[in-house]
Design a protein around this motif. Structure first.
Motif, PDB file in Angstrom:
ATOM      1  N   LEU A   1       0.818  -1.205   0.000  1.00 56.20           N
ATOM      2  CA  LEU A   1       0.000   0.000   0.000  1.00 56.20           C
ATOM      3  C   LEU A   1       0.853   1.256   0.000  1.00 56.20           C
ATOM      4  CD1 LEU A   1      -2.101  -2.167   0.832  1.00 56.20           C
ATOM      5  CD2 LEU A   1      -3.130  -0.468   2.336  1.00 56.20           C
ATOM      6  N   VAL A   2       2.006   1.190   0.664  1.00 55.08           N
ATOM      7  CA  VAL A   2       2.914   2.331   0.736  1.00 55.08           C
ATOM      8  C   VAL A   2       4.330   1.823   0.518  1.00 55.08           C
ATOM      9  CG1 VAL A   2       3.858   4.175   2.202  1.00 55.08           C
ATOM     10  CG2 VAL A   2       1.447   3.589   2.364  1.00 55.08           C
ATOM     11  N   THR A   3       5.144   2.586  -0.221  1.00 53.14           N
ATOM     12  CA  THR A   3       6.563   2.288  -0.338  1.00 53.14           C
ATOM     13  C   THR A   3       7.370   3.557  -0.110  1.00 53.14           C
ATOM     14  OG1 THR A   3       6.646   2.666  -2.735  1.00 53.14           O
ATOM     15  CG2 THR A   3       6.175   0.420  -1.996  1.00 53.14           C
ATOM     16  N   TRP A   4       8.579   3.381   0.388  1.00 53.54           N
ATOM     17  CA  TRP A   4       9.553   4.462   0.525  1.00 53.54           C
ATOM     18  C   TRP A   4      10.869   4.011  -0.072  1.00 53.54           C
ATOM     19  CZ3 TRP A   4       6.672   2.922   4.849  1.00 53.54           C
ATOM     20  CH2 TRP A   4       5.852   3.882   5.455  1.00 53.54           C
ATOM     21  N   GLY A   5      11.697   4.945  -0.474  1.00 47.70           N
ATOM     22  CA  GLY A   5      13.078   4.619  -0.757  1.00 47.70           C
ATOM     23  C   GLY A   5      13.751   4.160   0.523  1.00 47.70           C
ATOM     24  N   THR A   6      14.706   3.236   0.406  1.00 46.69           N
ATOM     25  CA  THR A   6      15.290   2.640   1.603  1.00 46.69           C
ATOM     26  C   THR A   6      16.038   3.659   2.471  1.00 46.69           C
ATOM     27  OG1 THR A   6      17.203   1.974   0.273  1.00 46.69           O
ATOM     28  CG2 THR A   6      15.465   0.344   0.604  1.00 46.69           C
ATOM     29  N   ASP A   7      16.493   4.764   1.894  1.00 45.67           N
ATOM     30  CA  ASP A   7      17.168   5.776   2.707  1.00 45.67           C
ATOM     31  C   ASP A   7      16.175   6.636   3.484  1.00 45.67           C
ATOM     32  OD1 ASP A   7      16.167   6.968   0.418  1.00 45.67           O
ATOM     33  OD2 ASP A   7      17.823   8.394   0.231  1.00 45.67           O
ATOM     34  N   GLU A   8      14.889   6.537   3.160  1.00 45.80           N
ATOM     35  CA  GLU A   8      13.863   7.303   3.870  1.00 45.80           C
ATOM     36  C   GLU A   8      13.265   6.541   5.049  1.00 45.80           C
ATOM     37  OE1 GLU A   8      11.339   9.950   0.942  1.00 45.80           O
ATOM     38  OE2 GLU A   8      11.451   7.895   0.165  1.00 45.80           O
ATOM     39  N   ALA A   9      13.443   5.236   5.051  1.00 42.71           N
ATOM     40  CA  ALA A   9      12.722   4.464   6.060  1.00 42.71           C
ATOM     41  C   ALA A   9      13.596   3.382   6.695  1.00 42.71           C
ATOM     42  CB  ALA A   9      11.445   3.873   5.451  1.00 42.71           C
ATOM     43  N   SER A  10      13.655   2.186   6.094  1.00 42.99           N
ATOM     44  CA  SER A  10      14.097   0.968   6.783  1.00 42.99           C
ATOM     45  C   SER A  10      13.186   0.759   7.991  1.00 42.99           C
ATOM     46  CB  SER A  10      15.566   1.056   7.209  1.00 42.99           C
ATOM     47  OG  SER A  10      16.410   1.118   6.087  1.00 42.99           O
ATOM     48  N   PRO A  11      11.930   0.369   7.722  1.00 39.65           N
ATOM     49  CA  PRO A  11      10.914   0.333   8.776  1.00 39.65           C
ATOM     50  C   PRO A  11      11.050  -0.899   9.657  1.00 39.65           C
ATOM     51  CG  PRO A  11       9.980  -0.435   6.713  1.00 39.65           C
ATOM     52  CD  PRO A  11      11.401  -0.053   6.422  1.00 39.65           C
ATOM     53  N   SER A  12      11.054  -0.670  10.962  1.00 37.92           N
ATOM     54  CA  SER A  12      11.109  -1.782  11.911  1.00 37.92           C
ATOM     55  C   SER A  12       9.749  -1.909  12.586  1.00 37.92           C
ATOM     56  CB  SER A  12      12.236  -1.576  12.912  1.00 37.92           C
ATOM     57  OG  SER A  12      12.356  -2.678  13.773  1.00 37.92           O
ATOM     58  N   GLY A  13       9.578  -1.324  13.777  1.00 38.23           N
ATOM     59  CA  GLY A  13       8.295  -1.454  14.450  1.00 38.23           C
ATOM     60  C   GLY A  13       7.223  -0.563  13.855  1.00 38.23           C
ATOM     61  N   ILE A  14       5.978  -1.017  13.948  1.00 38.40           N
ATOM     62  CA  ILE A  14       4.825  -0.193  13.587  1.00 38.40           C
ATOM     63  C   ILE A  14       3.783  -0.330  14.685  1.00 38.40           C
ATOM     64  CG2 ILE A  14       5.243  -0.435  11.112  1.00 38.40           C
ATOM     65  CD1 ILE A  14       2.902  -2.370  10.950  1.00 38.40           C
ATOM     66  N   ALA A  15       2.925   0.671  14.787  1.00 37.37           N
ATOM     67  CA  ALA A  15       1.836   0.651  15.769  1.00 37.37           C
ATOM     68  C   ALA A  15       0.698   1.481  15.224  1.00 37.37           C
ATOM     69  CB  ALA A  15       2.296   1.205  17.112  1.00 37.37           C
ATOM     70  N   ILE A  16      -0.503   1.225  15.727  1.00 34.88           N
ATOM     71  CA  ILE A  16      -1.687   1.963  15.303  1.00 34.88           C
ATOM     72  C   ILE A  16      -2.372   2.531  16.525  1.00 34.88           C
ATOM     73  CG2 ILE A  16      -3.983   1.761  14.265  1.00 34.88           C
ATOM     74  CD1 ILE A  16      -2.801  -0.375  12.394  1.00 34.88           C
ATOM     75  N   ALA A  17      -2.634   3.836  16.481  1.00 40.32           N
ATOM     76  CA  ALA A  17      -3.431   4.510  17.504  1.00 40.32           C
ATOM     77  C   ALA A  17      -4.496   5.313  16.780  1.00 40.32           C
ATOM     78  CB  ALA A  17      -2.571   5.419  18.369  1.00 40.32           C
ATOM     79  N   GLY A  18      -5.757   5.062  17.114  1.00 34.53           N
ATOM     80  CA  GLY A  18      -6.833   5.726  16.397  1.00 34.53           C
ATOM     81  C   GLY A  18      -6.803   5.341  14.933  1.00 34.53           C
ATOM     82  N   ASP A  19      -6.799   6.345  14.071  1.00 29.72           N
ATOM     83  CA  ASP A  19      -6.778   6.105  12.626  1.00 29.72           C
ATOM     84  C   ASP A  19      -5.439   6.469  12.017  1.00 29.72           C
ATOM     85  OD1 ASP A  19      -9.433   5.185  12.518  1.00 29.72           O
ATOM     86  OD2 ASP A  19     -10.180   7.244  12.543  1.00 29.72           O
ATOM     87  N   THR A  20      -4.362   6.260  12.775  1.00 28.60           N
ATOM     88  CA  THR A  20      -3.029   6.584  12.279  1.00 28.60           C
ATOM     89  C   THR A  20      -2.093   5.404  12.493  1.00 28.60           C
ATOM     90  OG1 THR A  20      -3.322   8.937  12.765  1.00 28.60           O
ATOM     91  CG2 THR A  20      -1.078   8.169  12.439  1.00 28.60           C
ATOM     92  N   LEU A  21      -1.340   5.096  11.447  1.00 29.51           N
ATOM     93  CA  LEU A  21      -0.295   4.089  11.500  1.00 29.51           C
ATOM     94  C   LEU A  21       1.034   4.806  11.736  1.00 29.51           C
ATOM     95  CD1 LEU A  21       0.760   1.136  10.897  1.00 29.51           C
ATOM     96  CD2 LEU A  21       0.945   1.873   8.516  1.00 29.51           C
ATOM     97  N   TYR A  22       1.774   4.366  12.746  1.00 27.74           N
ATOM     98  CA  TYR A  22       3.074   4.942  13.074  1.00 27.74           C
ATOM     99  C   TYR A  22       4.161   3.939  12.683  1.00 27.74           C
ATOM    100  CZ  TYR A  22       0.334   8.263  15.779  1.00 27.74           C
ATOM    101  OH  TYR A  22      -0.575   9.230  16.152  1.00 27.74           O
TER     102      TYR A  22
END
Length: 372
Positions: free
Chosen positions: A281-302
């Motif tokens: 659904l979403v992509t970033w260049g690897t220098d912008e992210a390297s995503p590890s943990g995620i969490a959801i509060a309300g209607d927002t994904l962190y």
């Protein structure tokens, strides 16, 4: 960043997966996923797993400093937090709302090399005194459960280990089952193989058995074709999202549907849907992210970004994810884990002592942002 809308016989938990060829793979070597995969009965979570509300990112409070690569964070219902230190194998306890980080358990057998070590933590929803941990041992990655002061019990083992791509995130879903994000252990051919638990999201009973209703009866595999999953979170509709590290081009946020193949190593990022793969659904260049943990509060994904050194906030819409926005850019360095506490506060851990970050006074730390 880019946006878009939207296994066979039982894998023996006590036997490591067979070795396969290492190194980069030619995408043309991997045909589309077989149509027979994932045709069994499916179970869908029926309730949200995170509280509502919006964390106040303008009011940070440090609740732990001087930590050694804090990786997993898990909460008891009363707000007590447990934190896993990757390289020491220690579990620390922090009182609800913050306080001194107190060592309370040493996980035996942890071998911390490269990206391996003591990784994800989870608290049993049926028994808050029972903790689960994912860690790298001498011969494999495995999951144990234990009570403080007692010896751990292995509930799942035989996951391929390596210097990188160990996965490691574990979380109980709204259905009370244990979900596990694994990596391909640096061997891409593991990811599409439904008989290998590496490069997958697994769905297990609390005892570590394949969960009833999995796509392939008797198999722990819930989805496949993953490179390295380190983030799992559910929204208010019970939908599972996962973060995935890209190789050289694109990191991903995926909506996880049981039985789907997410394309690695045939596809990195979007472009696989026409071949039967699930696109992110979403992509970033690897220098912008390297995503590890995620969490959801309300209607927002962190999304906690390591190389990107920022926290991404992504609006959750009924049929899509909205435009990501970066916050805390560079303020704390590498961000490893983000988690929502029972009181709705957002907890964020840094990862500057992992050998890849620039140290700041007090690193590594955990920062708490209260709910509004």
């Amino acid at each position: 960043m880019r946006l878009r809308r939207p296994a066979r016989a039982l894998i023996a938990a006590c036997v490591a997966a067979a070795a396969v060829a290492c190194g980069a793979a030619d995408p043309d070597d991997f045909p589309p996923p077989p149509s027979g995969f994932g045709t069994g009965p499916l179970a869908t979570p029926a309730a949200p797993s995170s509280p509502g509300g919006t964390p106040d990112l303008e009011t940070p409070a440090e609740v732990g400093t001087g930590l050694d690569v804090p990786w997993g964070i898990a909460f008891r219902p009363d707000g007590t937090a447990f934190v896993a230190e990757r390289d020491t194998g220690r579990i620390l306890r922090i009182a609800p709302g913050g306080g001194p980080a107190e060592p309370v358990y040493q996980v035996p057998g942890v071998v911390a090399r490269g990206e391996g070590g003591l990784l994800g933590l989870a608290v049993s929803p049926a028994d808050p005194e029972l903790l689960y941990a994912y860690f790298t041992a001498e011969s494999d990655n495995r999951i144990v459960r234990f009570r403080l002061g007692a010896q751990p019990q292995v509930v799942f083992q035989g996951l391929a280990r390596a210097g990188n791509h160990n996965g490691g995130r574990i979380a109980f879903g709204p259905d009370g089952l244990l979900y596990v994000g694994t990596g391909d252990a640096g061997e891409p051919r593991r990811a599409p193989d439904p008989a290998d638990p590496s490069g997958k999201i697994l769905r297990l009973t609390p005892d570590g058995q394949p969960a009833p209703g999995n796509p392939e009866p008797g198999s722990p595999v819930y989805s496949r074709g993953h490179r390295n999953v380190q983030g799992l979170a559910w929204d208010s509709r019970g939908r599972l999202f996962a973060a995935e590290f890209g190789q050289n081009r694109l990191d991903e946020i995926n909506l996880i549907e049981p039985g789907r193949d997410y394309g690695w190593p045939a596809v990195e990022g979007t472009g696989g849907a026409a071949r039967g793969y699930a696109d992110p659904l979403v992509t970033w260049g690897t220098d912008e992210a390297s995503p590890s943990g995620i969490a959801i509060a309300g209607d927002t994904l962190y999304v906690a970004a390591l190389r990107g050194e920022r926290l991404w906030t992504v609006p959750i819409e009924p049929a899509a994810l909205g435009t990501p926005r970066a916050v805390l850019d560079g303020r704390y360095g590498r961000l490893r884990t983000v988690a929502v506490a029972p009181d709705g506060a957002l907890w964020l851990s840094t990862s500057n002592t992992d050998g890849r970050g620039d140290l700041r006074d007090g690193d590594d730390r955990i920062v708490r942002f209260p709910a509004r």
